[in-house]
Design a protein around this motif. Structure first.
Motif, PDB file in Angstrom:
ATOM      1  N   LEU A 178       0.809  -1.106   0.254  1.00 24.63           N
ATOM      2  CA  LEU A 178      -0.007  -0.068  -0.026  1.00 24.63           C
ATOM      3  C   LEU A 178       0.861   1.317  -0.188  1.00 24.63           C
ATOM      4  O   LEU A 178       1.671   1.298   0.699  1.00 24.63           O
ATOM      5  CB  LEU A 178      -0.769  -0.106   1.428  1.00 24.63           C
ATOM      6  N   ASN A 179       0.706   2.104  -0.978  1.00 22.41           N
ATOM      7  CA  ASN A 179       1.356   3.445  -0.976  1.00 22.41           C
ATOM      8  C   ASN A 179       0.333   4.405  -0.291  1.00 22.41           C
ATOM      9  O   ASN A 179      -0.572   4.532  -0.622  1.00 22.41           O
ATOM     10  CB  ASN A 179       1.757   3.612  -2.348  1.00 22.41           C
ATOM     11  N   LYS A 180       1.195   5.444   0.358  1.00 26.51           N
ATOM     12  CA  LYS A 180       0.407   6.509   0.819  1.00 26.51           C
ATOM     13  C   LYS A 180       0.963   7.743   0.276  1.00 26.51           C
ATOM     14  O   LYS A 180       2.387   7.997   0.703  1.00 26.51           O
ATOM     15  CB  LYS A 180       0.181   6.616   2.273  1.00 26.51           C
ATOM     16  N   ASP A 181       0.372   8.526  -0.072  1.00 29.80           N
ATOM     17  CA  ASP A 181       0.769   9.937  -0.588  1.00 29.80           C
ATOM     18  C   ASP A 181       0.038  11.141   0.272  1.00 29.80           C
ATOM     19  O   ASP A 181      -1.222  10.778   0.579  1.00 29.80           O
ATOM     20  CB  ASP A 181       0.589  10.238  -2.115  1.00 29.80           C
ATOM     21  N   PHE A 227      -3.153   0.791  -3.984  1.00 27.66           N
ATOM     22  CA  PHE A 227      -2.672  -0.490  -3.859  1.00 27.66           C
ATOM     23  C   PHE A 227      -2.107  -1.064  -5.158  1.00 27.66           C
ATOM     24  O   PHE A 227      -2.499  -0.560  -6.365  1.00 27.66           O
ATOM     25  CB  PHE A 227      -4.073  -1.455  -3.332  1.00 27.66           C
ATOM     26  N   ASN A 228      -1.292  -2.092  -4.839  1.00 28.78           N
ATOM     27  CA  ASN A 228      -1.064  -2.986  -5.928  1.00 28.78           C
ATOM     28  C   ASN A 228      -0.538  -2.512  -7.225  1.00 28.78           C
ATOM     29  O   ASN A 228      -1.290  -2.534  -8.313  1.00 28.78           O
ATOM     30  CB  ASN A 228      -2.025  -3.966  -6.338  1.00 28.78           C
ATOM     31  N   GLY A 229       0.427  -1.593  -7.133  1.00 26.22           N
ATOM     32  CA  GLY A 229       1.136  -1.113  -8.374  1.00 26.22           C
ATOM     33  C   GLY A 229       0.345  -0.095  -9.191  1.00 26.22           C
ATOM     34  O   GLY A 229       0.390  -0.013 -10.375  1.00 26.22           O
ATOM     35  N   LEU A 230      -0.641   0.857  -8.552  1.00 23.08           N
ATOM     36  CA  LEU A 230      -1.368   1.742  -9.220  1.00 23.08           C
ATOM     37  C   LEU A 230      -0.523   3.005  -8.898  1.00 23.08           C
ATOM     38  O   LEU A 230      -1.176   4.127  -8.887  1.00 23.08           O
ATOM     39  CB  LEU A 230      -2.702   1.757  -8.516  1.00 23.08           C
ATOM     40  N   VAL A 231       0.774   3.117  -8.719  1.00 25.11           N
ATOM     41  CA  VAL A 231       1.457   4.184  -8.309  1.00 25.11           C
ATOM     42  C   VAL A 231       1.276   5.428  -9.344  1.00 25.11           C
ATOM     43  O   VAL A 231       1.044   6.572  -8.871  1.00 25.11           O
ATOM     44  CB  VAL A 231       3.063   3.913  -7.946  1.00 25.11           C
TER      45      VAL A 231
END
Ligand code: ATP
Ligand code: MG
Length: 424
Positions: A178-181, A227-231
């Motif tokens: 999980l990436n958070k911006d 999530f999952n490579g949706l950067v």
């Protein structure tokens, strides 16, 4: 996407005596690992309640993490419930028993039957060895689902999560993360920001990308999770927000305060700041001096609460005080200029207002605040209308003053909350 549930067991949590810090800590760790916690149940030390929570979570979640109720006392019944749920017997986990015995010997404490019971676990579970306490953690795998049971003591729970549980979960999830911006904004209300400035973002959203508005006392934090490579999709949403709401964004980091940004900017630009504070009573000065390194840019503050101090230390003429009153544009302007000149700063900022809860008049209601700004290039005062709450008014005023300084230093047109600058 792997879904998780949590079950927090303990009467003390429901009585409100203990804050459920375990649940938030665990949720943070799970989300960092790309596992989404979608349900937290807090239940009493009560068999039917625990069994029904277990049944619900084992049906709906891929991973369930249960904490609490593993202790040696009669009110800790989690293990009894697990035996009933899995139709299992309790068996002694010898390494744990040996360890507990050694621990008691080393401390010279007598060993009692309830201590032996600490080493009992339902058969067929993997024991998660607890080096920080007596109750072992347990890992159950059943029909593709996982149940993890951990002691309620936060220190022991964190140790088992970090050393035993997360490495195993990581292996199960693979590389998905999980990436958070974050974007931190101030000087605008939540609904204005969303309706008029950012607008409809539905074309940027899709499963796995979310935008959350998190308003707080000083502004709004926007969090984009992906999530999952949706950067890349997340980056597109972020750049849309930045182009629409850029002037309001003071930081792209989640834990940076406005005063830190002001101190850093002023230091970089070699701009010195001084304050003359009436209604904020030194609050701006306090915020600035909370930041390490502020000595490079902050000259000081004159807390000019009483009119005599405004007169004698800030050269506000008695006639101006008499004619316009202490809470006025004229006084705010003189205070800001005097702050800069008396304290030798490039920027002077001033506050004078009616903090409340009493003392307002029809012309000057509670919550009315004048903020003055002075630099060699420009000087103006703005008035803001805040609330009836004294402390909140001081806090808000201080943050708006800081935001005015930030915008001036960066040359951003316009003022926070669309305040209109007035000069003499
Ligand atoms: P132990 O075997 O070490 O006694 P336990 O599993 O029996 O562990 P509890 O008796 O439920 O744990 O709780 C132990 C302590 O941890 C208590 O002080 C309790 O308030 C605290 N605690 C329990 N659950 C939580 C939670 N969810 N968040 C924060 N603190 C908690
Ligand atoms: Mg308990």
């Amino acid at each position: 996407m792997m879904l998780a549930h949590q079950i927090s067991v303990g009467n003390e949590l429901l009585l409100g005596d203990t804050i459920n810090t375990n649940a938030s800590w665990i949720s943070q760790r799970l989300s960092e690992h790309g596992i989404r916690c979608v349900h937290v149940a807090t239940v009493p030390d009560d068999k039917p309640a625990i069994l029904s929570a277990l049944a619900h979570s084992m049906r709906d979640a891929d991973v369930t993490i249960l904490t609490g109720g593993l202790g040696p006392t009669h009110d800790d019944i989690t293990k009894t419930c697990l035996c009933e749920y899995f139709n299992a017997r309790l068996v002694c986990h010898k390494p744990t028993l040996d360890r507990i015995q050694r621990m008691f010997e080393a401390r010279g404490i007598p060993f009692s039957p309830s201590n032996t019971a600490q080493a009992d676990v339902p058969e067929h579970c993997d024991v998660l060895f607890n080096s920080q306490g007596t109750a072992p953690g347990m890992w159950f795998a059943e029909k593709g689902k996982v149940l993890i049971v951990l002691p309620g003591v936060p220190r022991e729970m964190k140790h088992l999560m970090t050393d035993e549980v997360l490495p195993r979960l990581r292996a199960m999830v693979g590389a998905s993360k999980l990436n958070k911006d974050y974007l931190q904004l101030t000087g605008i209300g939540e609904s204005t920001l969303s309706d008029l400035v950012i607008g409809d973002v539905s074309s940027y959203l899709k499963p796995g990308i979310e935008l959350a508005y998190l308003p707080h006392a000083h502004g709004i934090t926007l969090r984009i999770t992906s999530f999952n490579g949706l950067v890349e999709d997340a980056a597109r949403l972020k750049s849309h927000i930045l182009s629409a709401a850029g002037p309001y964004v003071y930081s792209e980091l989640p834990d940076v305060d406005l005063e830190q940004v002001v101190v850093q900017l002023a230091s970089e630009k070699k701009v010195s700041i001084a304050t003359a504070e009436s209604c904020t009573g030194g609050w701006i000065s306090n915020l600035i001096t909370n930041v390490p390194g502020s000595s490079t840019m902050f000259k000081g503050s004159i807390v000019a609460y009483h009119n005599s101090v405004k007169q004698h230390l800030l050269d506000v003429p008695e006639s101006v005080l008499m004619e316009y009153g202490a809470v006025s544009k004229q006084v705010a302007l003189i205070m800001a200029k005097s702050a800069a000149s008396k304290l030798g700063a490039d920027i002077g900022i001033s506050t004078t207002g009616i903090a409340g809860p009493d003392g307002g008049t029809e012309a000057k209601p509670v919550g009315l605040v004048w903020i003055g700004f002075w630099s060699r290039d420009t000087h103006f005062a703005v008035y803001a209308r805040f609330f009836r709450d004294r402390i909140l008014n001081k806090e808000r005023t201080a943050k708006v003053a800081l935001e005015i300084i930030r915008r001036q230093m960066l040359g951003i047109p316009g003022l926070p909350f669309d305040l209109k600058p007035e000069s003499a």
